[in-house]
Design a protein around this motif. Sequence first.
Motif, PDB file in Angstrom:
ATOM      1  N   PHE A 165      -5.493  70.862 -77.585  1.00  0.00           N
ATOM      2  CA  PHE A 165      -4.735  71.916 -76.915  1.00  0.00           C
ATOM      3  C   PHE A 165      -3.898  71.284 -75.808  1.00  0.00           C
ATOM      4  CE2 PHE A 165      -8.462  75.159 -77.611  1.00  0.00           C
ATOM      5  CZ  PHE A 165      -8.082  75.324 -78.926  1.00  0.00           C
ATOM      6  N   GLN A 166      -2.713  71.841 -75.604  1.00  0.00           N
ATOM      7  CA  GLN A 166      -1.878  71.374 -74.492  1.00  0.00           C
ATOM      8  C   GLN A 166      -2.008  72.372 -73.345  1.00  0.00           C
ATOM      9  OE1 GLN A 166       2.153  70.788 -76.012  1.00  0.00           O
ATOM     10  NE2 GLN A 166       1.232  70.429 -78.022  1.00  0.00           N
ATOM     11  N   LEU A 182      -1.847  73.679 -80.248  1.00  0.00           N
ATOM     12  CA  LEU A 182      -1.734  74.956 -79.523  1.00  0.00           C
ATOM     13  C   LEU A 182      -1.628  74.720 -78.014  1.00  0.00           C
ATOM     14  CD1 LEU A 182      -2.043  78.099 -80.029  1.00  0.00           C
ATOM     15  CD2 LEU A 182      -4.467  77.784 -79.469  1.00  0.00           C
ATOM     16  N   GLN A 183      -0.721  75.439 -77.376  1.00  0.00           N
ATOM     17  CA  GLN A 183      -0.661  75.420 -75.915  1.00  0.00           C
ATOM     18  C   GLN A 183      -1.661  76.466 -75.402  1.00  0.00           C
ATOM     19  OE1 GLN A 183       3.459  75.453 -74.366  1.00  0.00           O
ATOM     20  NE2 GLN A 183       4.043  75.461 -76.521  1.00  0.00           N
ATOM     21  N   THR A 184      -2.264  76.176 -74.264  1.00  0.00           N
ATOM     22  CA  THR A 184      -3.269  77.118 -73.735  1.00  0.00           C
ATOM     23  C   THR A 184      -3.159  77.274 -72.215  1.00  0.00           C
ATOM     24  OG1 THR A 184      -4.905  75.337 -73.530  1.00  0.00           O
ATOM     25  CG2 THR A 184      -5.000  76.642 -75.542  1.00  0.00           C
ATOM     26  N   VAL A 185      -3.625  78.427 -71.752  1.00  0.00           N
ATOM     27  CA  VAL A 185      -3.825  78.626 -70.313  1.00  0.00           C
ATOM     28  C   VAL A 185      -5.211  79.237 -70.122  1.00  0.00           C
ATOM     29  CG1 VAL A 185      -1.355  79.018 -69.861  1.00  0.00           C
ATOM     30  CG2 VAL A 185      -2.864  80.971 -70.154  1.00  0.00           C
ATOM     31  N   LEU A 186      -5.748  79.055 -68.925  1.00  0.00           N
ATOM     32  CA  LEU A 186      -7.059  79.608 -68.578  1.00  0.00           C
ATOM     33  C   LEU A 186      -6.887  80.523 -67.379  1.00  0.00           C
ATOM     34  CD1 LEU A 186     -10.216  79.534 -68.859  1.00  0.00           C
ATOM     35  CD2 LEU A 186     -10.172  77.685 -67.174  1.00  0.00           C
ATOM     36  N   ILE A 187      -7.426  81.737 -67.486  1.00  0.00           N
ATOM     37  CA  ILE A 187      -7.355  82.688 -66.372  1.00  0.00           C
ATOM     38  C   ILE A 187      -8.773  83.182 -66.090  1.00  0.00           C
ATOM     39  CG2 ILE A 187      -6.454  84.938 -65.626  1.00  0.00           C
ATOM     40  CD1 ILE A 187      -4.051  84.415 -67.503  1.00  0.00           C
ATOM     41  N   GLY A 204      -1.509  81.843 -85.702  1.00  0.00           N
ATOM     42  CA  GLY A 204      -0.102  82.260 -85.718  1.00  0.00           C
ATOM     43  C   GLY A 204       0.576  82.139 -84.360  1.00  0.00           C
ATOM     44  N   ALA A 205      -0.156  81.700 -83.353  1.00  0.00           N
ATOM     45  CA  ALA A 205       0.390  81.675 -81.980  1.00  0.00           C
ATOM     46  C   ALA A 205       0.888  80.288 -81.591  1.00  0.00           C
ATOM     47  CB  ALA A 205      -0.688  82.115 -80.995  1.00  0.00           C
ATOM     48  N   ASP A 206       1.787  80.282 -80.603  1.00  0.00           N
ATOM     49  CA  ASP A 206       2.209  79.015 -79.990  1.00  0.00           C
ATOM     50  C   ASP A 206       1.349  78.718 -78.773  1.00  0.00           C
ATOM     51  OD1 ASP A 206       4.648  78.693 -81.658  1.00  0.00           O
ATOM     52  OD2 ASP A 206       5.198  80.571 -80.652  1.00  0.00           O
ATOM     53  N   LEU A 207       0.893  79.793 -78.126  1.00  0.00           N
ATOM     54  CA  LEU A 207       0.103  79.618 -76.905  1.00  0.00           C
ATOM     55  C   LEU A 207      -1.023  80.657 -76.869  1.00  0.00           C
ATOM     56  CD1 LEU A 207       1.319  78.835 -73.363  1.00  0.00           C
ATOM     57  CD2 LEU A 207      -0.130  80.840 -73.659  1.00  0.00           C
ATOM     58  N   ALA A 208      -2.179  80.223 -76.415  1.00  0.00           N
ATOM     59  CA  ALA A 208      -3.304  81.145 -76.247  1.00  0.00           C
ATOM     60  C   ALA A 208      -3.710  81.169 -74.785  1.00  0.00           C
ATOM     61  CB  ALA A 208      -4.496  80.702 -77.100  1.00  0.00           C
ATOM     62  N   ALA A 209      -4.059  82.360 -74.298  1.00  0.00           N
ATOM     63  CA  ALA A 209      -4.588  82.502 -72.937  1.00  0.00           C
ATOM     64  C   ALA A 209      -6.051  82.907 -73.046  1.00  0.00           C
ATOM     65  CB  ALA A 209      -3.799  83.554 -72.165  1.00  0.00           C
ATOM     66  N   PHE A 210      -6.926  82.124 -72.454  1.00  0.00           N
ATOM     67  CA  PHE A 210      -8.348  82.451 -72.398  1.00  0.00           C
ATOM     68  C   PHE A 210      -8.613  83.126 -71.061  1.00  0.00           C
ATOM     69  CE2 PHE A 210      -8.204  78.441 -74.924  1.00  0.00           C
ATOM     70  CZ  PHE A 210      -8.531  79.005 -76.147  1.00  0.00           C
ATOM     71  N   LYS A 246       5.178  82.880 -79.374  1.00  0.00           N
ATOM     72  CA  LYS A 246       4.157  83.895 -79.652  1.00  0.00           C
ATOM     73  C   LYS A 246       2.918  83.537 -78.839  1.00  0.00           C
ATOM     74  CE  LYS A 246       5.389  85.041 -84.364  1.00  0.00           C
ATOM     75  NZ  LYS A 246       5.064  84.768 -85.753  1.00  0.00           N
ATOM     76  N   ILE A 247       2.484  84.492 -78.028  1.00  0.00           N
ATOM     77  CA  ILE A 247       1.337  84.264 -77.146  1.00  0.00           C
ATOM     78  C   ILE A 247       0.202  85.204 -77.539  1.00  0.00           C
ATOM     79  CG2 ILE A 247       0.511  84.402 -74.749  1.00  0.00           C
ATOM     80  CD1 ILE A 247       3.327  83.698 -73.829  1.00  0.00           C
ATOM     81  N   THR A 248      -0.986  84.647 -77.706  1.00  0.00           N
ATOM     82  CA  THR A 248      -2.173  85.466 -77.951  1.00  0.00           C
ATOM     83  C   THR A 248      -3.056  85.396 -76.713  1.00  0.00           C
ATOM     84  OG1 THR A 248      -2.143  85.118 -80.332  1.00  0.00           O
ATOM     85  CG2 THR A 248      -4.253  85.710 -79.371  1.00  0.00           C
TER      86      THR A 248
END
Length: 197
Positions: A144-145, A112-117, A74-80, A2-4
């Motif tokens: 965060f991972q 939480l896993q995260t990415v940055l864009i 509720g997410a496994d990964l979040a994208a900022f 689940k990605i937010t």
Amino acid sequence: MKITVLLGSPHKKGSSNLLAEQFIRGAREAGHTVTVLDAAHMNIHPCLGCEHCGMNGPCAQKDDMGKIRDALLGADLAAFVSPVYYFGLSAQMKMVIDRFYSYTMRLSGKGLQTVLITAAWDSGEDVFHAIEVYYRKLCSYMNFQDRGMVLGGGCGTPAMTARSPHMREALELGRSLQVPRLPCGEPSGLRPEDRPV
Ligand SMILES: Cc1cc2nc3c(=O)[nH]c(=O)nc-3n(C[C@H](O)[C@H](O)[C@H](O)COP(=O)(O)O)c2cc1C
């Protein structure tokens, strides 16, 4: 997974959202479930620093931050997703991050896993320096991972962004996220209609 995806630009059809669209496309192709929250256009206020929450309790403010909190927990990964504003994140995105305060314990406890864009006009070497340092420190503090960054230099307008190599980079980042496998070997991201009968 689940990605937010949290959008932090005032431009609904702007450069950072264009890169986010690519990331989302790639993530959906890879079988993930993606929820998008346009944080920049939600009713969110800055942290008051009132300490009502004690970093682990209800926030004194009743606004849309509850929706973001529930989506992140509720997410496994979040994208900022954010434009670069004076070498940092947009105020809209920073406001969201500051409001993590009332559930810091719960959010940092979930790994939480995260990415940055991000998107910026300039493409010089130091454009993203402060943002990168900030994001890495945030990851380490919040446990965060980090799964990757798209540092979109030369993405000053949607037209510039569309021509940039960062479109492909964002797409590939989404595609690269692996769906965890169930014990039987079936990817857990399969939709029921995709499953073999
Ligand atoms: C207030 C403000 C500050 C900005 N600061 C920078 C900056 O420090 N470096 C940069 O390269 N671009 C800067 N820009 C340009 C934006 O990052 C760029 O236009 C970006 O594409 C906007 O993304 P968006 O369309 O997703 O909002 C700034 C723009 C604004 C409005």
